[in-house]
Design an enzyme around this catalytic site. Structure first.
Site, PDB file in Angstrom:
ATOM      1  N   CYS A 182      47.264  29.681  19.858  1.00 35.47           N
ATOM      2  CA  CYS A 182      46.149  29.213  18.634  1.00 35.47           C
ATOM      3  C   CYS A 182      45.982  30.440  17.722  1.00 35.47           C
ATOM      4  O   CYS A 182      46.119  30.301  16.291  1.00 35.47           O
ATOM      5  CB  CYS A 182      45.025  28.633  19.023  1.00 35.47           C
TER       6      CYS A 182
ATOM      7  N   GLU B 102      35.305  29.225  26.504  1.00 28.43           N
ATOM      8  CA  GLU B 102      35.742  29.845  25.305  1.00 28.43           C
ATOM      9  C   GLU B 102      34.501  29.244  24.369  1.00 28.43           C
ATOM     10  O   GLU B 102      34.578  28.975  23.051  1.00 28.43           O
ATOM     11  CB  GLU B 102      37.046  29.170  24.750  1.00 28.43           C
TER      12      GLU B 102
HETATM   13 ZN   LIG Z   1      42.560  30.882  19.174  1.00 28.25          ZN
END
Ligand SMILES: [Zn+2]
Length: 815
Positions: free
Chosen positions: A419, A335
């Site tokens: 998230c 990420e």
């Molecule tokens: Zn996120």
């Protein structure tokens, strides 16, 4: 009480939050900190800015009335709230509690904190007794899950003997890596501050303070000196310092920054001391939260090395690592930020949380430097790669926000790792807080959105009215209503896109220049545009009814990327005002857009379609379509009308092709390949769903590290046994398989696997293929395995990942 109110006014929403009701903090020891240093510019809190425009107001209302209740429901449904309830029962030695299994991720507590923060922001602007009561009950549950010394982390408390696998066997020992203990606590503080400022209730704040006091005992020089594996605690501690005046929280925030690195890896930005860092690397959300925390601490301590470090990193991002949509973090592997100029489109990760982090960071840089170039970046992210993260109805979310699709992408109602939805709830609620800012009696107008603001400038009450249809129209009228006539300065931002500067760096440029220039009139008198740091300055004595008319011309602009961005070479993107456009399948013939080219001299038109996607401006024009004749597969070309929509609004009408970067000539288009047995198979995998079809998309990898080519990966799984399966419409004969392994060893955690094998389905069972020629794991090529011919409708590949490493696949072919 008076001091408290002064503090609130002063600190406002740096913090995304602000002002207050009357029932605040009676008889409690909140001490207003003496802030000798702070951000020179202060934002006007969102509670003072009331938007009633076409663009943001509906989004903020949807967020308040739909997304926030929906996200709480999801937290309930997925056991996230139950984690607190069960942790509390453990602490109460409840003998009837049998289920002590840790579900989900060790950071799931944060989802509740984030939504709680968003809901509190909502309460700050609009009373909602039912929601307030719900929050009271929720906070009561959180309170009972807190251990007596202040520790709050359900992933351990539910089962201290067998906590979540990332938590580590004891408190704090895995803080540097994956425990996320301090990440959870950082989000707790942010929620606590928002709730306190909205309601004046100390319930959640006291939980946060108790927890922070524990951290101050555990961490620091000569104590536990580990840096948080996932940043945000730094920002949280600074907020706590601002509200309590306890300098130890600020000191701890600074400690957590200074103790980071060197030599602990780029993933969590711990490869160097923070003041030595000069390139954005590693996990993009961690990075932007850290850069924001550095800005906060720098503002409060005056640390010049901090300011220099985030300045250098910002230059790196805007010149080499940001997408035209304002998205950052190009690779899904970790990420993370990719290498310089590595900005693939279909595999663009651009996590919604990273876009939010990018706004936090750029806003703070503006508050430090009063320079409009930071707002340019913020605005680009805001109108494009951030709000693409949530659907118009507020109930579906993108985690990655790619810039190109074959049809494999869709927003999801929720995620295992959720998230992004929670972050959306808290961010959208605070958007009005980014419109204005002040430095003494200088008022900055940063964003353009219709509505009203209640300001105090130079001790004088001023109501300010903005009328505009921005971002669809560049005409903005600002009307001043000072209580009595007074002198003060207004600084109007003239956006970079209006000054031939799409991003302040040269990473992107407009293909052609525009003759239309912005203009400003004060009470119908045109004033000269002497820009300073992106602002036009108007100093005068303002009287009731004085007007400023700002005109920001919005011709359609063609944007091209720096030559080093391989994915955009020979391609063009369309932008109008701050909005970046894309071509999507429902608006274009036969549902194809990747086969279109828009030549540089093709005339372009624009119009507003009020019934499309909640009301959007569209761009139309003539493209050249390149396609295959179905009868003989020969290539043909024909002119074709195209229609482009704002990028943020894509993926509302089913799955199909989308592209932001369009070929400028016929030789650059992407033709759909001729279907094969593999490409028409159904692909399933051991981890995740949806994205796996890319391994049979027939896009030829350039190398094993070719992240511009859609790839499937098993990260964050490491050392595990994984599988993938191809199911065919009917049985075929097969005698070979070829796999092109993904491996990002230069910066990521994916490697070729330790070993693999192939099975085929016979009856109900999978059997190993016989006489296999071998199962190669070489880089940068297809690893071909031949075997004794089998007839089957399903092939399965089992993969053993290398110890401590993950892995992935770029492409798979069968014959
Ligand atoms: Zn996120």
């Amino acid at each position: 009480m008076k001091d408290y109110k002064k503090w609130i006014a002063l600190s406002a929403v740096l913090w995304g939050t602000a002002s207050i009701c009357s029932n605040v903090v009676r008889g409690v020891s909140i001490v207003q900190p003496t802030l000798k240093k702070d951000y020179p510019v202060q934002p006007v809190p969102f509670t003072k800015v009331h938007l009633d425009d076409e663009f943001w107001a509906p989004r903020i209302e949807t967020n308040r009335s739909v997304t926030i209740p929906y996200a709480f429901e999801k937290c309930q449904e997925t056991g996230r709230i139950d984690n607190f309830v069960r942790a509390a029962r453990v602490l109460q030695n409840d003998p009837t509690l049998e289920d002590r299994h840790i579900r989900g991720f060790c950071f799931d507590d944060t989802d509740i904190y984030k939504v709680l923060e968003g809901a509190s922001f909502g309460l700050s602007v609009k009373a909602n007794p039912a929601m307030e009561k719900y929050l009271d009950e929720l906070i009561a549950k959180i309170a009972t899950a807190q251990e007596p010394d202040g520790y709050l982390y359900t992933a351990r408390t539910i089962n201290p003997e067998k906590p979540h696998k990332w938590a580590g066997p004891r408190r704090w020992i895995n803080v540097k890596k994956l425990s996320h203990e301090l990440y959870n606590m950082g989000h707790l503080y942010e929620a606590a501050l928002a709730h306190y400022q909205a309601t004046g209730k100390r319930t959640l704040l006291d939980i946060a303070i108790k927890n922070a006091n524990l951290l101050c005992e555990v961490f620091g020089p000569g104590k536990n000196e580990d840096a948080p594996g996932h940043q945000i605690i730094e920002m949280g501690l600074v907020k706590l310092y601002r509200v309590t005046g306890q300098k130890k929280y600020l000191d701890l925030a600074k400690f957590f920054l200074d103790t980071r690195g060197p030599g602990d890896g780029e993933y969590s930005q711990a490869h160097k001391k923070i003041i030595d860092q000069d390139e954005a690397v590693g996990h993009a959300v961690r990075a932007t939260y850290m850069y924001s925390g550095i800005a906060d601490v720098a503002a409060l301590t005056g640390d010049a090395n901090y300011v220099k470090a985030i300045g250098r990193i910002w230059e790196n991002v805007v010149s080499k690592k940001i997408y035209i949509t304002g998205g950052i973090g190009s690779t899904g592997s970790g990420e993370a930020f990719g290498r310089n100029y590595e900005l693939p489109n279909m595999t663009a990760y651009c996590e919604t949380c990273a876009a939010i982090g990018n706004v936090y960071w750029n806003h703070r840089l503006f508050l430090l430097h009063a320079d409009g170039k930071y707002i340019d970046v913020m605005e680009r992210t805001l109108y494009n790669g951030l709000i693409s993260g949530v659907s118009l109805d507020g109930k579906k979310f993108f985690y990655p926000n790619p810039l190109e699709s074959r049809g494999q992408h869709a927003r999801s109602p929720w995620f295992g790792c959720a998230c992004c939805p929670g972050n959306i709830t808290r961010f959208v609620a605070s958007v009005p807080g980014y419109v204005y800012a002040q430095r003494g009696d200088v008022l900055y107008v940063n964003l353009f959105a219709a509505g009203q603001a209640d300001l105090t400038v130079g001790g004088q009450k001023v109501q300010l009215q903005q009328q505009t249809r921005y971002p669809w129209d560049g005409q903005v009228r600002i009307t001043m209503e000072p209580e009595k006539a007074d002198e003060f300065t207004v600084k109007l931002r003239i956006p970079g896109w209006c000054r031939n500067e799409p991003i302040p760096s040269g990473l992107y440029r407009f293909l052609d220049s525009s003759d239309e220039k912005p203009s400003v009139q004060v009470n119908d008198q045109t004033i000269e545009l002497n820009l300073e740091k992106g602002y036009v300055t108007i100093e005068r004595k303002w009287s009731k009814g004085d007007t400023i008319d700002l005109f920001l011309p919005m011709p359609i602009r063609r944007v091209v990327a720096h030559e080093n961005v391989a994915a955009d070479r020979g391609r063009v993107a369309l932008q109008r005002g701050p909005v970046v456009f894309c071509l999507e399948w429902p608006d274009n013939k036969d549902g194809h857009v990747r086969n279109l080219s828009i030549e540089d001299d093709a005339p372009l038109n624009t119009e507003f379609k009020k019934d499309l996607l909640g009301g959007v401006q569209v761009i139309t024009g003539q493209a050249i379509a390149v396609s295959r004749d179905p009868s003989d597969q020969s290539i043909k070309k024909s002119p074709q009308q195209f229609l482009a929509i704002p990028y943020y609004a894509w993926a509302h009408r089913g799955q199909g092709e989308m592209a932001v970067w369009i070929a400028r000539s016929e030789d650059v288009v992407t033709l759909p390949p001729i279907p094969t047995i593999a490409s028409t198979s159904k692909v399933t995998v051991s981890r995740g769903t949806g994205m796996a079809s890319c391994i049979v998309d027939q896009a030829e990898p350039k190398s094993s590290s070719d992240e511009s080519n859609d790839f499937y990966h098993w990260w964050p799984n490491k050392g595990t046994q994984e599988w993938l399966q191809l199911d065919f419409e009917k049985p075929y004969e097969f005698s070979s398989i070829e796999i092109y392994w993904f491996d990002d060893r230069s910066h990521g955690e994916c490697r070729v696997p330790e070993s693999w094998r192939v099975l085929y389905k016979q009856g109900d069972q999978y059997k190993l293929v016989e006489d296999a020629s071998g199962f190669g794991t070489e880089l940068n090529k297809y690893n071909r395995s031949t075997f004794k011919k089998v007839e089957t409708d399903s092939l399965r590949v089992e993969i053993q990942l290398q110890k401590n490493y993950s892995g992935g696949i770029l492409e798979c072919r069968v014959e």
